[in-house]
Design a protein around this motif. Structure first.
Motif, PDB file in Angstrom:
ATOM      1  N   ASP A 716       0.651  -1.315  -0.088  1.00  0.00           N
ATOM      2  CA  ASP A 716       0.357   0.068   0.092  1.00  0.00           C
ATOM      3  C   ASP A 716       0.853   1.395   0.194  1.00  0.00           C
ATOM      4  OD1 ASP A 716      -1.082   2.010   1.588  1.00  0.00           O
ATOM      5  OD2 ASP A 716      -2.934   1.294   0.155  1.00  0.00           O
ATOM      6  N   PRO A 717       0.566   2.132  -1.099  1.00  0.00           N
ATOM      7  CA  PRO A 717       0.914   3.773  -0.731  1.00  0.00           C
ATOM      8  C   PRO A 717       1.552   4.233   0.232  1.00  0.00           C
ATOM      9  CG  PRO A 717      -0.535   3.240  -2.890  1.00  0.00           C
ATOM     10  CD  PRO A 717      -0.454   1.751  -2.278  1.00  0.00           C
ATOM     11  N   LEU A 718       0.679   3.892   0.956  1.00  0.00           N
ATOM     12  CA  LEU A 718       0.722   4.854   2.509  1.00  0.00           C
ATOM     13  C   LEU A 718       1.823   3.942   3.639  1.00  0.00           C
ATOM     14  CD1 LEU A 718      -0.046   6.522   4.841  1.00  0.00           C
ATOM     15  CD2 LEU A 718      -2.150   5.632   5.065  1.00  0.00           C
ATOM     16  N   LEU A 719       1.717   2.947   3.519  1.00  0.00           N
ATOM     17  CA  LEU A 719       2.602   2.322   4.775  1.00  0.00           C
ATOM     18  C   LEU A 719       3.944   2.432   3.791  1.00  0.00           C
ATOM     19  CD1 LEU A 719       0.107  -0.651   5.086  1.00  0.00           C
ATOM     20  CD2 LEU A 719       0.491   0.649   6.804  1.00  0.00           C
ATOM     21  N   GLN A 720       4.687   2.074   2.494  1.00  0.00           N
ATOM     22  CA  GLN A 720       5.345   2.447   2.094  1.00  0.00           C
ATOM     23  C   GLN A 720       6.035   3.800   2.467  1.00  0.00           C
ATOM     24  OE1 GLN A 720       6.961   0.312   0.149  1.00  0.00           O
ATOM     25  NE2 GLN A 720       8.637   1.449   0.259  1.00  0.00           N
ATOM     26  N   LEU A 721       5.310   5.066   2.228  1.00  0.00           N
ATOM     27  CA  LEU A 721       5.879   5.955   2.714  1.00  0.00           C
ATOM     28  C   LEU A 721       5.998   6.238   3.994  1.00  0.00           C
ATOM     29  CD1 LEU A 721       6.283   9.537   1.992  1.00  0.00           C
ATOM     30  CD2 LEU A 721       4.033  10.131   3.543  1.00  0.00           C
ATOM     31  N   VAL A 722       5.230   5.569   4.941  1.00  0.00           N
ATOM     32  CA  VAL A 722       5.041   5.281   6.492  1.00  0.00           C
ATOM     33  C   VAL A 722       6.302   4.708   6.558  1.00  0.00           C
ATOM     34  CG1 VAL A 722       4.571   4.725   8.372  1.00  0.00           C
ATOM     35  CG2 VAL A 722       2.657   5.737   7.160  1.00  0.00           C
ATOM     36  N   SER A 723       6.793   3.716   6.340  1.00  0.00           N
ATOM     37  CA  SER A 723       7.829   2.724   6.337  1.00  0.00           C
ATOM     38  C   SER A 723       9.174   3.597   6.119  1.00  0.00           C
ATOM     39  CB  SER A 723       7.831   1.372   5.344  1.00  0.00           C
ATOM     40  OG  SER A 723       8.697   1.908   4.482  1.00  0.00           O
ATOM     41  N   LEU A 724       9.245   4.650   5.834  1.00  0.00           N
ATOM     42  CA  LEU A 724      10.651   5.389   5.717  1.00  0.00           C
ATOM     43  C   LEU A 724      11.014   6.371   6.367  1.00  0.00           C
ATOM     44  CD1 LEU A 724      10.431   6.172   1.602  1.00  0.00           C
ATOM     45  CD2 LEU A 724      11.631   3.985   2.845  1.00  0.00           C
ATOM     46  N   GLN A 725       9.815   6.681   7.359  1.00  0.00           N
ATOM     47  CA  GLN A 725       9.649   7.417   8.457  1.00  0.00           C
ATOM     48  C   GLN A 725      10.803   6.965   9.819  1.00  0.00           C
ATOM     49  OE1 GLN A 725       6.282   8.684  10.987  1.00  0.00           O
ATOM     50  NE2 GLN A 725       7.270  10.511  11.062  1.00  0.00           N
ATOM     51  N   LYS A 726      11.934   8.387  10.086  1.00  0.00           N
ATOM     52  CA  LYS A 726      13.064   7.823  11.153  1.00  0.00           C
ATOM     53  C   LYS A 726      11.590   7.870  12.309  1.00  0.00           C
ATOM     54  CE  LYS A 726      15.773   7.329   7.556  1.00  0.00           C
ATOM     55  NZ  LYS A 726      16.355   6.136   7.571  1.00  0.00           N
ATOM     56  N   ALA A 727      12.402   7.730  13.055  1.00  0.00           N
ATOM     57  CA  ALA A 727      11.962   7.550  14.701  1.00  0.00           C
ATOM     58  C   ALA A 727      11.960   9.057  14.990  1.00  0.00           C
ATOM     59  CB  ALA A 727      12.640   6.736  15.514  1.00  0.00           C
ATOM     60  N   SER A 728      12.597   9.555  14.582  1.00  0.00           N
ATOM     61  CA  SER A 728      12.762  10.935  15.361  1.00  0.00           C
ATOM     62  C   SER A 728      11.207  12.022  15.097  1.00  0.00           C
ATOM     63  CB  SER A 728      13.334  11.492  15.169  1.00  0.00           C
ATOM     64  OG  SER A 728      14.270  11.752  13.719  1.00  0.00           O
ATOM     65  N   GLY A 729      11.019  11.232  13.728  1.00  0.00           N
ATOM     66  CA  GLY A 729       9.710  11.758  12.914  1.00  0.00           C
ATOM     67  C   GLY A 729       9.842  12.119  11.867  1.00  0.00           C
ATOM     68  N   CYS A 730      11.028  12.709  11.072  1.00  0.00           N
ATOM     69  CA  CYS A 730      11.753  13.335   9.762  1.00  0.00           C
ATOM     70  C   CYS A 730      11.955  12.136   8.627  1.00  0.00           C
ATOM     71  CB  CYS A 730      12.931  13.767   9.990  1.00  0.00           C
ATOM     72  SG  CYS A 730      14.178  12.455  10.273  1.00  0.00           S
ATOM     73  N   TRP A 731      11.744  12.168   7.256  1.00  0.00           N
ATOM     74  CA  TRP A 731      11.800  11.405   6.747  1.00  0.00           C
ATOM     75  C   TRP A 731      13.695  12.275   5.343  1.00  0.00           C
ATOM     76  CZ3 TRP A 731       7.378  12.451   8.017  1.00  0.00           C
ATOM     77  CH2 TRP A 731       5.563  10.753   7.506  1.00  0.00           C
ATOM     78  N   MET A 775      -6.138  11.858   3.188  1.00  0.00           N
ATOM     79  CA  MET A 775      -7.673  11.901   4.132  1.00  0.00           C
ATOM     80  C   MET A 775      -8.131  10.920   4.355  1.00  0.00           C
ATOM     81  SD  MET A 775      -6.096  15.410   5.518  1.00  0.00           S
ATOM     82  CE  MET A 775      -7.618  15.811   6.314  1.00  0.00           C
ATOM     83  N   ASP A 776      -8.537  10.485   3.491  1.00  0.00           N
ATOM     84  CA  ASP A 776      -9.301   9.785   4.036  1.00  0.00           C
ATOM     85  C   ASP A 776      -9.173   8.724   4.951  1.00  0.00           C
ATOM     86  OD1 ASP A 776      -7.304   8.427   1.839  1.00  0.00           O
ATOM     87  OD2 ASP A 776      -9.410   6.665   1.445  1.00  0.00           O
ATOM     88  N   ALA A 777      -7.365   8.439   5.235  1.00  0.00           N
ATOM     89  CA  ALA A 777      -7.120   7.563   6.101  1.00  0.00           C
ATOM     90  C   ALA A 777      -6.317   8.369   7.575  1.00  0.00           C
ATOM     91  CB  ALA A 777      -5.574   6.258   5.578  1.00  0.00           C
ATOM     92  N   LYS A 778      -6.772  10.022   7.275  1.00  0.00           N
ATOM     93  CA  LYS A 778      -5.994  10.985   8.238  1.00  0.00           C
ATOM     94  C   LYS A 778      -5.715   9.638   9.762  1.00  0.00           C
ATOM     95  CE  LYS A 778      -5.989  14.893  10.487  1.00  0.00           C
ATOM     96  NZ  LYS A 778      -6.671  16.590  10.929  1.00  0.00           N
ATOM     97  N   GLU A 779      -6.898   9.425  10.668  1.00  0.00           N
ATOM     98  CA  GLU A 779      -6.305   8.325  11.826  1.00  0.00           C
ATOM     99  C   GLU A 779      -5.748   7.576  11.816  1.00  0.00           C
ATOM    100  OE1 GLU A 779     -11.000   6.337  11.762  1.00  0.00           O
ATOM    101  OE2 GLU A 779     -11.191   7.623  13.283  1.00  0.00           O
ATOM    102  N   GLU A 780      -5.637   7.400  10.858  1.00  0.00           N
ATOM    103  CA  GLU A 780      -4.234   6.153  10.309  1.00  0.00           C
ATOM    104  C   GLU A 780      -2.237   6.759  10.639  1.00  0.00           C
ATOM    105  OE1 GLU A 780      -4.281   3.429   7.465  1.00  0.00           O
ATOM    106  OE2 GLU A 780      -6.608   3.585   7.862  1.00  0.00           O
ATOM    107  N   TRP A 781      -2.668   7.781   9.750  1.00  0.00           N
ATOM    108  CA  TRP A 781      -0.969   8.974  10.131  1.00  0.00           C
ATOM    109  C   TRP A 781      -1.218   9.728  10.832  1.00  0.00           C
ATOM    110  CZ3 TRP A 781      -1.968  13.380   8.640  1.00  0.00           C
ATOM    111  CH2 TRP A 781      -3.150  14.049   7.433  1.00  0.00           C
ATOM    112  N   GLU A 782      -2.391  10.247  11.879  1.00  0.00           N
ATOM    113  CA  GLU A 782      -2.774  11.417  12.324  1.00  0.00           C
ATOM    114  C   GLU A 782      -1.294  11.328  13.310  1.00  0.00           C
ATOM    115  OE1 GLU A 782      -6.282  14.431  13.961  1.00  0.00           O
ATOM    116  OE2 GLU A 782      -5.835  12.030  14.340  1.00  0.00           O
TER     117      GLU A 782
END
Length: 822
Positions: A716-731, A775-782
């Motif tokens: 899923d593209p959302l999970l692909q983007l999320v998987s790249l985030q660092k623990a500190s919060g940045c990409w 935005m339809d998945a905002k609860e997941e990435w907020e």
């Protein structure tokens, strides 16, 4: 020779249950459910039909009767052993008898025995219960009629025995189900939704405060029947006073008025907008074989375990810096990623995610007690409140033992529970959250797991409510007795229920008030509700029965804790259950037809009515499952998951029936092989044994080498983007981020404003993409976005306006800077 036509079980035995009719009455957040089970004996000998079925774990069963011809006989509630003996005596003397009893291990399983049904005769069983409807994240009220009962795993060495479950695939359930519902409220009914097919909602009045809805004909028993009911301007605090039973003694629970108070606390926005940066987060994931089944009953659908892996990715990316965490997983044994909880950092997060990617449904049975004990044996970390998240499909036989353990440790943590898939035990999932001071969620039908879990993480990150107290202001001469256990948890917008008995004389014009005081983030707060003593109309004894059920459950738990006072507490439960007519684990409903008539002659044939299971365990079950006939329990040897071949399927069968059996056996391939690999004692000696049995019975079925039914779909593209985030919060600005955004590295780098660092530019691009396209998945990435914003705010020299303008131009979006929270 017995005639084989008509309704048959998987063992080709005739089934006397013809149909189930359910009438549902919903008033605000309380449901009254009346089920009528119609039996007919088409055999030439008298039968005893035994039907093991699920009910909501918090249901108060309050009526049981049998209609034989034109004669209606209402059941009595008696001590369980006494009721069983009366039932057996009646059958021995040729009388008809009916017995309804709750499982000793789990309050959401009931067994109904219909005894001595003569050849050619019919009987209708009427069963009534009341239950409260749970509030969902979107303010809907959830009603679930369990139609799926999966076999419950009975851990080795645990006390007692599990109930025998006779299971068949959905297309072969040999009886029909119909459901009609009437919904009423002081506020308009805005809509009713369901994962099942419904007829259109019909309003009964112009202000839309009353409506009816029906389950469409032909329910396939492939899922629980779930209704989500939405009211306009829902969830206002209310208090309902119900008059006592006229025939009951004044001063008794049934004779006095009872009040039900519903509170929906609203916390200050200043507190809700802050997220705790401390806490020990412990995630406990079920990896038993059944977690390899489809989440949404689709042959090529996402499996429960793969959805849980994706959810853990979101959870780990959303944790705040400065907290501690660990991940446990369990089946017949348990594992943990770290020996003890570790501080959250880029290194520990990456190590955990690597292990999560390797997790599969390959650990055998469902021994949930062992890992929970181990977690509680670990010392708590000072100033890091422990939060336990439990993910399971809830198929365990020792529910009460698990819930009792959580309650004993409730002072040291909060427990958030998630029931995954159809047939998850409501008694286990709700019990874990209730006794652990947390929140329960169920993931069924087409639900996505991620938004529900992230809502619970937001609850866990809220400041804990402490020092909760309840005070009453009542008219002179009226006293109050609390019937509910003390409130241990309050969450924003979530309902808290209080039941209390009102003793003494007062006029209907009198008023009282109840105040709940608590401390939130160091600030004292309170919610007060005034109410009238005028009794509600047309509630019958619904509030009394819910209050009785609440008190009975509290006493049952006390009985299990206080061994030395065991008999005294049990006696209290039996007395309360008999007086109120509400079921308990120590009582049963018994009906004996004592009308003058000829004794029923001939041998009595036992018929087990099958229920729908999400996977098939027909001839036996894994080590640890037990088969139990009343008073005689024996371990079942071996593990056969293949259904008994049906005569019509051998000859080809209907495409739908063939497809369902094939689908379920494919689902089973992986769990069965995991049991073999885990060393479970089994008649299946290995992979070839499984496929030989499968091939001999169903020659048209074939499986992939790993038991899969479909190739892996792209991430899923959302999970692909999320998987790249660092623990500190940045990409980081790299080719993987560019690909996740649908751009080339050259396009991304060329669009970067001058004098902006790479990580700042990458992080703003990620936030723009989330706000612009997800935005339809905002609860997941907020929550992970809030962490990214905090990181950006710490970058003092960042040119935010230039970055947002350039990012919108690159991505083709129009997200405002303010929307990003910058």
């Amino acid at each position: 020779m017995m005639n084989r036509c008509g309704l048959l079980t998987v063992n080709k035995e005739p089934v006397p249950l013809k149909s189930i009719e359910v009438e549902l009455e919903v008033r605000d957040h309380v449901a009254t459910v009346v089920s009528t089970l119609n039996y007919e004996n088409k055999e030439d000998k008298p039968v005893e039909a035994v039907f093991v079925f699920p009910l909501p774990g918090d249901a108060a069963v309050c009526h049981f009767s049998a209609k034989l011809g034109q004669t209606q006989i209402v059941a009595e509630v008696k001590e369980k052993q006494e009721a069983r003996e009366e039932y057996d005596d009646a059958l021995s003397s040729g009388q008809q008898a009916f017995l309804l009893e709750e499982s000793q291990q789990s309050p959401d399983i009931f067994s109904l025995s219909v005894g001595s049904l003569p050849p050619g005769e019919s009987a209708s069983i009427r069963l009534e219960y009341v239950t409260e409807l749970a509030v969902q994240a979107d303010d809907g009220l959830r009603f679930s009629l369990p139609a799926v009962l999966n076999p419950r795993y009975q851990p080795q060495g645990s006390e007692g025995s599990s109930v025998q479950v006779t299971s068949v695939p959905a297309s072969l359930v040999p009886y029909s189900l119909s459901l009609s519902a009437r919904v009423s409220s002081a506020r308009p009914v805005s809509k009713v939704e369901s994962s099942c097919s419904l007829d259109p909602l019909q309003y009964l009045n112009t202000d839309q405060t009353q409506a009816t809805i029906k389950l469409s004909a032909g329910h396939k028993f492939d899922r629980d029947v779930e209704l989500l009911i939405y009211y306009k301007d829902a969830h206002q605090p209310t208090a309902v006073v119900e008059a006592g039973q006229a025939s009951a003694k004044q001063g008794s629970l049934m004779g006095d008025p009872v009040v039900m108070v519903s509170l929906y606390p609203e916390f200050p926005q200043s507190v809700m907008s802050t997220v705790a940066s401390r806490g020990e987060f412990v995630f406990l994931l079920d990896r038993s074989g059944s977690m390899g089944c489809s989440l949404n009953n689709r042959e090529h659908g996402e499996t429960r375990i793969s959805s849980a892996r994706d959810t853990l990715l979101l959870l780990l990316k959303s944790l705040p810096m400065g907290c501690y965490f660990n991940i446990y997983s369990f089946g017949s044994s348990f594992e943990h990623i770290f020996p003890k909880s570790v501080e959250y950092s880029q290194q520990t997060m990456e190590e955990a995610l690597k292990k999560v990617e390797e997790m599969d449904a390959n650990l055998g049975g469902t021994e949930i007690l062992m890992p929970i004990r181990h977690i509680y044996s670990q010392p708590c970390i000072p100033n890091q409140p422990r939060q336990l998240f439990v993910f399971t499909d809830g198929e365990v036989g020792n529910t009460k033992e698990v819930v009792d353990l959580v309650k004993r440790n409730s002072g040291s943590h909060r427990c958030f529970s998630f029931g995954i898939g159809e047939g998850a035990s409501s008694a286990l999932i709700n019990g874990l959250a209730k006794e652990g001071g947390g929140h329960a969620q169920f993931i069924t039908g087409t639900d996505r797991m991620q938004p529900k879990v992230m809502q619970s993480l937001r609850f866990a990150l809220q400041p804990a409510v402490v020092d909760v107290s309840v005070t009453w202001d009542l008219p002179k001469g009226v006293s109050v007795t609390a019937l509910s256990p003390p409130i241990t948890a309050l969450f924003q917008g979530q309902r808290s229920l209080i039941y209390a008995q009102l003793t003494g004389q007062s006029s209907e014009a009198a008023e009282g008030s109840v105040t709940v005081k608590y401390s939130l983030a160091g600030h004292p707060s309170q919610n007060q509700l005034n109410f009238s003593f005028k009794p509600a109309e047309d509630t019958g004894l619904t509030v009394h029965r819910l209050a009785d059920r609440t008190l009975i459950r509290s006493l049952e738990m006390e009985e299990r804790e206080k061994r030395e006072e065991k008999d005294g507490v049990k006696k209290k439960v039996v007395e309360l259950s008999v007086q109120s007519g509400v079921s308990s684990s120590f009582t049963a409903f018994i009906v004996v037809n004592k009308t003058d008539g000829e004794a029923i002659q001939g041998p009595l044939l036992r018929r087990n009515i099958p229920t729908r299971s999400m996977y098939l365990c027909s001839a036996a079950a894994p080590a640890g499952f037990m088969a139990c006939r009343r008073r005689r329990c024996t371990p079942m040897q071996g593990f056969s998951v293949l259904p008994q071949p049906q005569p019509h399927l051998r000859a080809g069968g209907s495409p739908l029936e063939q497809q369902e059996l094939v689908s379920q056996m494919k689902c089973l391939r992986k769990p069965v092989m995991s049991l073999i690999n885990a060393g479970a004692k089994s008649r299946l000696s290995g992979r070839h044994s499984f496929e030989q049995q499968l091939g001999s019975r169903y020659p048209d079925v074939s499986l992939n080498d790993d038991g899969a039914t479909a190739s892996q779909s792209p991430r899923d593209p959302l999970l692909q983007l999320v998987s790249l985030q660092k623990a500190s919060g940045c990409w980081q600005l790299d080719p993987a981020l560019a690909a996740a955004l649908g751009k080339t590295s050259e396009e991304v780098e060329k669009s970067k404003p001058a004098l902006v660092n790479n990580e700042g530019w990458a992080t703003i691009l990620a936030l723009i993409w989330l706000h612009g396209f997800k935005m339809d998945a905002k609860e997941e990435w907020e929550l992970l976005a809030m962490k990214a914003v905090s990181w950006l705010r710490a970058q003092n020299a960042l040119r935010v306006t230039d970055c947002v303008d350039a990012g919108n131009a690159l991505l083709g979006s129009s997200v405002q800077k303010d929307a990003l929270g910058l």
